[in-house]
Design a protein around this motif. Structure first.
Motif, short mmCIF file in Angstrom:
data_model
loop_
_atom_site.label_atom_id
_atom_site.label_comp_id
_atom_site.label_asym_id
_atom_site.label_seq_id
_atom_site.Cartn_x
_atom_site.Cartn_y
_atom_site.Cartn_z
N LEU A 336 -6.78 -4.85 10.20
CA LEU A 336 -5.91 -3.79 9.70
C LEU A 336 -5.54 -4.11 8.25
O LEU A 336 -5.67 -5.25 7.81
N GLY A 337 -5.08 -3.11 7.51
CA GLY A 337 -4.72 -3.33 6.11
C GLY A 337 -3.25 -3.05 5.85
O GLY A 337 -2.54 -2.56 6.74
N ARG A 338 -2.79 -3.40 4.64
CA ARG A 338 -1.40 -3.13 4.28
C ARG A 338 -1.31 -2.64 2.85
O ARG A 338 -0.84 -3.33 1.96
N VAL A 339 -1.79 -1.43 2.60
CA VAL A 339 -1.69 -0.81 1.28
C VAL A 339 -0.64 0.29 1.38
O VAL A 339 -0.80 1.17 2.22
N ILE A 340 0.46 0.24 0.64
CA ILE A 340 0.84 -0.67 -0.44
C ILE A 340 2.02 -1.50 0.05
O ILE A 340 3.03 -0.92 0.45
N ASP A 341 1.91 -2.82 0.02
CA ASP A 341 2.98 -3.65 0.58
C ASP A 341 3.90 -4.21 -0.50
O ASP A 341 4.60 -5.19 -0.27
N TYR A 342 3.87 -3.61 -1.70
CA TYR A 342 4.76 -4.09 -2.77
C TYR A 342 5.39 -2.91 -3.52
O TYR A 342 4.89 -1.78 -3.47
N SER A 368 7.78 -2.25 4.01
CA SER A 368 8.07 -3.10 5.18
C SER A 368 7.54 -2.51 6.48
O SER A 368 7.58 -3.17 7.51
N GLU A 369 7.05 -1.26 6.43
CA GLU A 369 6.62 -0.61 7.68
C GLU A 369 5.15 -0.21 7.76
O GLU A 369 4.62 -0.02 8.85
N ILE A 370 4.49 -0.06 6.61
CA ILE A 370 3.17 0.58 6.64
C ILE A 370 2.06 -0.36 7.15
O ILE A 370 2.09 -1.56 6.91
#
Ligand SMILES: *Cc1c(COP(=O)(O)O)cnc(C)c1O
Length: 396
Positions: A336-342, A368-370
């Motif tokens: 899984l990915g985490r774009v955008i985590d910033y 914090s949720e995506i």
């Protein structure tokens, strides 16, 4: 492992790349047709296009409005063009910038507003056009690096501004290996941009071209389990740093080759991808609908919104603890990915540029949720992904 990203490439792309079959002009004209615009000007990166676009627009020492929830390289291009970024928090009801907050920040110093269709969700053009009418001196630039011809009520987003920028690296909806594009219907602006490009960019070498083809091959080898572990190992040992290290929180900089012309191999891949656009977007819409069907009703996950005209650069669901979900899913063969985590203004390099009064609670909430589910997958793989995600969430 089902990879989180997988460029949609076929034999046509590889054959064209190896033979360097198409020119930069071929790619530009195919892209302009796709965008329904008169001009498309290619660059080695989307950020290079934005940098030179700001210069071609004569913007210097001005404030440029942009979302806090966007790719950090957009802010880098603004700073390196001699302008000041003004970050705006996300909207309460979608992933895009809050346009009311953006309008409230327009002042004497404002040179441009960058409207981004993040994750492929079209910018609200009704509200944006109202802002354009009230502030005709503020240049609107569409950031379509995720949007790729997304539509708001049937209207193509890229045409609602002075120009639009696109990023075309392998993680994007369509790719020219690396690369970026600026589109516009303003011939004079296009001519200035082409002049600037000719003056500032160096020629690409055949060697750099071949390196990019090898990189493309490695990136798509991630398709196969063997290729996937090979590429992962190369990432761990740092062999691919040049390609995968997208940013450094403390630095505002550009890649070493940001002023090298996009080569023929890259242009050939981009040209072939233009012909595949409809197929790519249709597949992403279909898989997004599948995830929606399979995940709706679970109390532990909020599926990605389905919106008419969205192109789904990412499938963005929301969960309580995405970091642990990513870790658990990877042990079950799903990346899984985490774009955008910033939140860009939280980066060390930007802290001094953000007023103390500015706050970005909605962007931080999204950060914090995506979680991204893979979109370049078959229906069967999508079912497997949904099963794994549900199992991981229920176990927690
Ligand atoms: C990828 C991206 C860009 C441009 O990226 P380059 O890597 O410079 O080609 C611009 N905006 C957004 C939102 C992006 O995701």
């Amino acid at each position: 492992m089902i990879p989180r990203l997988r460029p949609s490439l076929g034999a046509r792309e590889f054959v064209s790349a190896f033979l360097a079959r198409y020119s930069l002009e071929d790619f530009e004209s195919a892209f302009a047709d796709l965008a329904g615009q008169t001009e498309a000007i290619a660059f080695p990166y989307g950020r290079t296009g934005l940098l030179l676009l700001l210069e071609a627009l004569g913007l210097k020492g001005r404030e440029i409005i942009l979302p806090s929830y966007t790719c950090v390289v957009v802010a880098h291009a603004i700073v390196l063009s001699g302008n000041q970024p003004v970050f705006i928090d996300s909207a309460s009801d979608n992933f895009n910038m809050d346009l009311d907050l953006a309008e409230a920040r327009i002042g004497e110093q404002t040179g441009a507003l960058i409207a981004t269709s993040i994750h492929g969700y079209p910018v609200d053009l009704d509200r944006l056009d109202a802002i354009r009418n009230r502030h005709p001196d503020v240049v609107v630039i569409q950031d379509c690096a995720h949007g790729f011809m997304s539509q708001w009520n049937g209207h193509p987003v890229q045409k609602h501004g002075r120009a639009a920028i696109f990023g075309l690296n392998v993680s994007k909806l369509m790719t020219s290996i690396f690369g970026g594009m600026v589109t516009t219907d303003d011939c004079e602006l296009a001519a200035r941009l082409r002049e600037l490009r000719a003056a500032r960019l160096s020629q690409s070498s055949r060697f750099r071209d071949m390196k990019q083809v090898i990189y493309l091959t490695a990136a798509s080898a991630a398709l196969h389990p063997l290729g996937f572990s090979l590429v992962n190992r190369m990432i761990k040992t740092g062999a691919l740093d040049r390609f995968v290290k997208y940013y450094d929180e403390g630095k505002i900089d550009m890649p070493a080759d940001y002023l090298a012309t996009l080569g023929r191999a890259a242009a050939s891949v981009g040209y072939a991808q233009c012909g595949r656009y409809d197929e790519i977007v249709a597949a992403r819409r279909r898989i997004s609908a599948t995830y929606d069907r399979l995940l709706s009703g679970s109390p532990h996950i909020q599926p990605a919104p389905l919106v008419d005209g969205a192109t789904y650069s990412h499938y963005v669901a929301r969960v309580k603890d995405p970091v642990s979900l990513v870790a658990k899913a990877s042990t079950k063969g799903v990346e899984l990915g985490r774009v955008i985590d910033y939140c860009v203004p939280d980066f060390a390099a930007y802290r001094g540029m953000v007023p103390d009064t500015a706050d970005f609670p909605r962007t931080r909430q999204l950060n914090s949720e995506i979680v991204n589910l893979p979109l370049s997958v078959s229906e069967a793989e999508a079912e497997r992904v949904a099963d794994v995600v549900r199992a991981c969430l229920h176990a927690s």
